[in-house]
Design an enzyme around this catalytic site. Sequence first.
Site, PDB file in Angstrom:
ATOM      1  N   LYS A 164       0.623  -1.155  -0.014  1.00 54.07           N
ATOM      2  CA  LYS A 164      -0.018  -0.023  -0.078  1.00 54.07           C
ATOM      3  C   LYS A 164       0.754   1.281  -0.139  1.00 54.07           C
ATOM      4  O   LYS A 164       1.462   1.637   1.018  1.00 54.07           O
ATOM      5  CB  LYS A 164      -0.807   0.150   1.179  1.00 54.07           C
ATOM      6  CG  LYS A 164      -1.949   1.182   1.063  1.00 54.07           C
ATOM      7  CD  LYS A 164      -2.753   1.634   2.201  1.00 54.07           C
ATOM      8  CE  LYS A 164      -1.822   2.926   2.598  1.00 54.07           C
ATOM      9  NZ  LYS A 164      -1.877   3.971   2.097  1.00 54.07           N
ATOM     10  N   GLU A 177      10.786   1.667   9.647  1.00 54.26           N
ATOM     11  CA  GLU A 177      11.651   2.525   9.400  1.00 54.26           C
ATOM     12  C   GLU A 177      11.010   3.950   9.591  1.00 54.26           C
ATOM     13  O   GLU A 177      10.145   4.376   8.673  1.00 54.26           O
ATOM     14  CB  GLU A 177      12.286   2.263   8.006  1.00 54.26           C
ATOM     15  CG  GLU A 177      13.251   1.056   7.985  1.00 54.26           C
ATOM     16  CD  GLU A 177      13.613   0.718   6.756  1.00 54.26           C
ATOM     17  OE1 GLU A 177      13.531   1.349   5.629  1.00 54.26           O
ATOM     18  OE2 GLU A 177      14.241  -0.544   6.575  1.00 54.26           O
ATOM     19  N   CYS A 198      14.471  11.476   5.122  1.00 51.95           N
ATOM     20  CA  CYS A 198      14.477  10.860   6.344  1.00 51.95           C
ATOM     21  C   CYS A 198      15.854  10.771   6.880  1.00 51.95           C
ATOM     22  O   CYS A 198      16.186  10.959   7.972  1.00 51.95           O
ATOM     23  CB  CYS A 198      13.854   9.503   6.475  1.00 51.95           C
ATOM     24  SG  CYS A 198      14.701   8.315   5.464  1.00 51.95           S
ATOM     25  N   GLU A 218      11.531  16.310  13.984  1.00 53.13           N
ATOM     26  CA  GLU A 218      11.425  16.153  12.341  1.00 53.13           C
ATOM     27  C   GLU A 218      10.647  17.217  11.498  1.00 53.13           C
ATOM     28  O   GLU A 218       9.373  17.184  11.987  1.00 53.13           O
ATOM     29  CB  GLU A 218      11.270  14.790  11.923  1.00 53.13           C
ATOM     30  CG  GLU A 218      11.578  14.802  10.570  1.00 53.13           C
ATOM     31  CD  GLU A 218      11.160  13.208   9.775  1.00 53.13           C
ATOM     32  OE1 GLU A 218      10.117  12.944  10.181  1.00 53.13           O
ATOM     33  OE2 GLU A 218      11.974  12.729   9.194  1.00 53.13           O
TER      34      GLU A 218
HETATM   35  P1  NAD Z   1       2.795   8.599   7.480  1.00 47.99           P
HETATM   36  O1  NAD Z   1       3.209   7.728   8.617  1.00 47.99           O
HETATM   37  O2  NAD Z   1       1.780   9.799   7.433  1.00 47.99           O
HETATM   38  O3  NAD Z   1       2.136   7.590   6.397  1.00 47.99           O
HETATM   39  C1  NAD Z   1       3.064   6.414   5.764  1.00 47.99           C
HETATM   40  C2  NAD Z   1       2.231   5.399   5.415  1.00 47.99           C
HETATM   41  O4  NAD Z   1       1.433   4.960   6.206  1.00 47.99           O
HETATM   42  C3  NAD Z   1       1.215   6.028   4.304  1.00 47.99           C
HETATM   43  O5  NAD Z   1       1.033   4.772   3.153  1.00 47.99           O
HETATM   44  C4  NAD Z   1      -0.143   6.041   5.024  1.00 47.99           C
HETATM   45  O6  NAD Z   1      -1.227   6.002   4.306  1.00 47.99           O
HETATM   46  C5  NAD Z   1       0.025   4.620   5.869  1.00 47.99           C
HETATM   47  N1  NAD Z   1      -0.875   4.924   7.163  1.00 47.99           N
HETATM   48  C6  NAD Z   1      -1.216   5.960   7.877  1.00 47.99           C
HETATM   49  N2  NAD Z   1      -2.067   5.738   8.920  1.00 47.99           N
HETATM   50  C7  NAD Z   1      -2.316   4.349   8.860  1.00 47.99           C
HETATM   51  C8  NAD Z   1      -2.671   3.169   9.704  1.00 47.99           C
HETATM   52  N3  NAD Z   1      -3.285   3.777  10.731  1.00 47.99           N
HETATM   53  N4  NAD Z   1      -2.703   2.203   9.418  1.00 47.99           N
HETATM   54  C9  NAD Z   1      -1.983   1.654   8.261  1.00 47.99           C
HETATM   55  N5  NAD Z   1      -1.249   2.642   7.563  1.00 47.99           N
HETATM   56  C10 NAD Z   1      -1.224   4.076   7.867  1.00 47.99           C
HETATM   57  O7  NAD Z   1       4.254   9.033   6.815  1.00 47.99           O
HETATM   58  P2  NAD Z   1       4.460  10.163   5.651  1.00 47.99           P
HETATM   59  O8  NAD Z   1       4.018  11.529   6.052  1.00 47.99           O
HETATM   60  O9  NAD Z   1       3.864   9.517   4.310  1.00 47.99           O
HETATM   61  O10 NAD Z   1       6.012  10.015   5.302  1.00 47.99           O
HETATM   62  C11 NAD Z   1       6.956  10.843   5.975  1.00 47.99           C
HETATM   63  C12 NAD Z   1       7.594  10.159   7.128  1.00 47.99           C
HETATM   64  O11 NAD Z   1       8.179   8.883   6.809  1.00 47.99           O
HETATM   65  C13 NAD Z   1       8.785  10.947   7.823  1.00 47.99           C
HETATM   66  O12 NAD Z   1       8.762  10.915   9.217  1.00 47.99           O
HETATM   67  C14 NAD Z   1       9.849  10.430   7.225  1.00 47.99           C
HETATM   68  O13 NAD Z   1      11.052  10.562   8.038  1.00 47.99           O
HETATM   69  C15 NAD Z   1       9.493   8.960   7.137  1.00 47.99           C
HETATM   70  N6  NAD Z   1      10.547   7.984   6.363  1.00 47.99           N
HETATM   71  C16 NAD Z   1      11.440   7.221   6.920  1.00 47.99           C
HETATM   72  C17 NAD Z   1      12.346   6.612   6.167  1.00 47.99           C
HETATM   73  C18 NAD Z   1      13.189   5.598   6.743  1.00 47.99           C
HETATM   74  O14 NAD Z   1      13.752   4.736   5.862  1.00 47.99           O
HETATM   75  N7  NAD Z   1      13.627   5.530   8.094  1.00 47.99           N
HETATM   76  C19 NAD Z   1      12.235   6.515   4.786  1.00 47.99           C
HETATM   77  C20 NAD Z   1      11.339   7.388   4.463  1.00 47.99           C
HETATM   78  C21 NAD Z   1      10.338   8.320   5.008  1.00 47.99           C
END
Ligand code: NAD
Length: 478
Positions: free
Chosen positions: A172, A247, A280, A377
């Site tokens: 997803k 992650e 990230c 962040e």
């Molecule tokens: P987010 O947590 O808002 O969403 C990530 C994913 O989770 C999306 O697909 C979203 O639809 C899904 N999601 C949201 N709520 C959910 C739930 N209750 N159940 C299941 N799925 C759910 O994050 P974002 O805003 O899309 O991404 C940015 C974040 O990702 C930043 O904090 C960034 O640092 C982090 N990130 C980390 C890495 C890493 O490798 N550590 C890499 C890229 C991004």
Amino acid sequence: MSVATGHFINNQRHDDTDTFEDRSPLDWSLKLADVSRGNAETADAALRAAHDAFPGWAALTTHERGRYLTRLADLIDRHVDDLARVECLDMAMLEESLRLRVIARGARNFRAYAELAQNYVPRKWDSNTTHNTVLRMPAGPTIVITPWNAPFMLSTWKCAPALAAGNTVVLKPAEWSPLSCSLLMDLVAEADFPPGVFNLVQGFGNEVGAALVAHPLVRRISFTGSPETGRTIGVAAAQNLVPFTAELGGKGPFVVFADADLALAAERAAVMYDDAGQVCLAGTRLLVDATIKDEFFELFQSALRRHVLGDSRDPTTTISPLIHPTHLARVEGFVERARANGDRVIFGGKRWKENGLWYEPTLIEPRDNAAEIVQREVFGPVLTWQTFRDEHEAIDLANSTAYGLSAMVFTRDDARAQRFALGVRAGTIWANCFLIRDLTAPFGGIGLSGVGREGGDYALDFYSDLKTFQVKEETTNG
Ligand code: NAD
């Protein structure tokens, strides 16, 4: 070029009547697509497909599975221009960088794991009269949930080891950038994957995402995204006692010692604004030895001259717009609160244009280390500037947030770099460089930055059930 916008289950497209709008950050008035908005029924259909396909896929040899993965990698390479264009329009990452590096890395993910799974040498050892062997067994249907930044690369980074290990997958992608992963599914069909092995559902996290991670047929969950969502998914995983990796976000320290190659450090520090800081792993806290702060600041400013804000399709652009108006407002909120807190905006601190989603590269000197701008962040082109007096203070400051994803240190003293690596709380530490990745190395975060490790054999172990097989030579005396 047209991109399918339905779910992909059992190698068939399923279009929902319920949809959500996907717009381009390059021009917010441009609607790219109405994308299917999945729900609990969609999650159930996808997981049943993955469940039914699992025994057949798990029964293949690693070599046979590797052939599918390699075929998919070849197709990605062949369609790199389309994938790069779509992801550029959808999330505004620089098209040239997508074409030359990021999409190619997606293909590499599949190739690398096809090889690693085939080259697995089971651990064997003898103890007294017992022969012991570790067996790696496919675990079952796997959920991969990814964020909006670099959706293609991050999704393939997780799906490749899951598939290579013999698991079936439901992916997803994030609702703000759903299209490149949809295009990937066309290639999955072209590579002739058995139906149900690699599925995709579209939709919102709290709808289809929540239904996926709570589903009883799930055997592994791999999540990349924010710490807040990571916690929610961790709770869902715990309900069914399903292993999960997360992650999560980062707030990396970028530490410059007086003995560093300062020009190199300044040039790398300027890179932290690339992709509008939506990375990230970026070192967003500049920590500079007080004795060279003026010299370094000058070099940093001249390194910043290479930055050009603009359209991500233009190869001369280095700073893209932010992904979404909501995210722009979030970044603005951080800077407004920093000003209200008495932090000093050294440069930037405003939108580039009134009618776009660009935000200027921004540097902020916090009032103190407890400031929100240091501790949380931002995920935008906003860095902080602090100085330190000695190595102890540098390491203390580096370790002073709840995150622990990455850290960068610039020094010519190898022993100091080693001490820093041992002392800093981070999953990845780079000395005198940034973003070099070896796919066989463990990858993940500490604290708010994540749970578990993927990468190389660490990922293949995570996506497997490990068994210990013991044979005793003597069978009569027990
Ligand atoms: P987010 O947590 O808002 O969403 C990530 C994913 O989770 C999306 O697909 C979203 O639809 C899904 N999601 C949201 N709520 C959910 C739930 N209750 N159940 C299941 N799925 C759910 O994050 P974002 O805003 O899309 O991404 C940015 C974040 O990702 C930043 O904090 C960034 O640092 C982090 N990130 C980390 C890495 C890493 O490798 N550590 C890499 C890229 C991004």
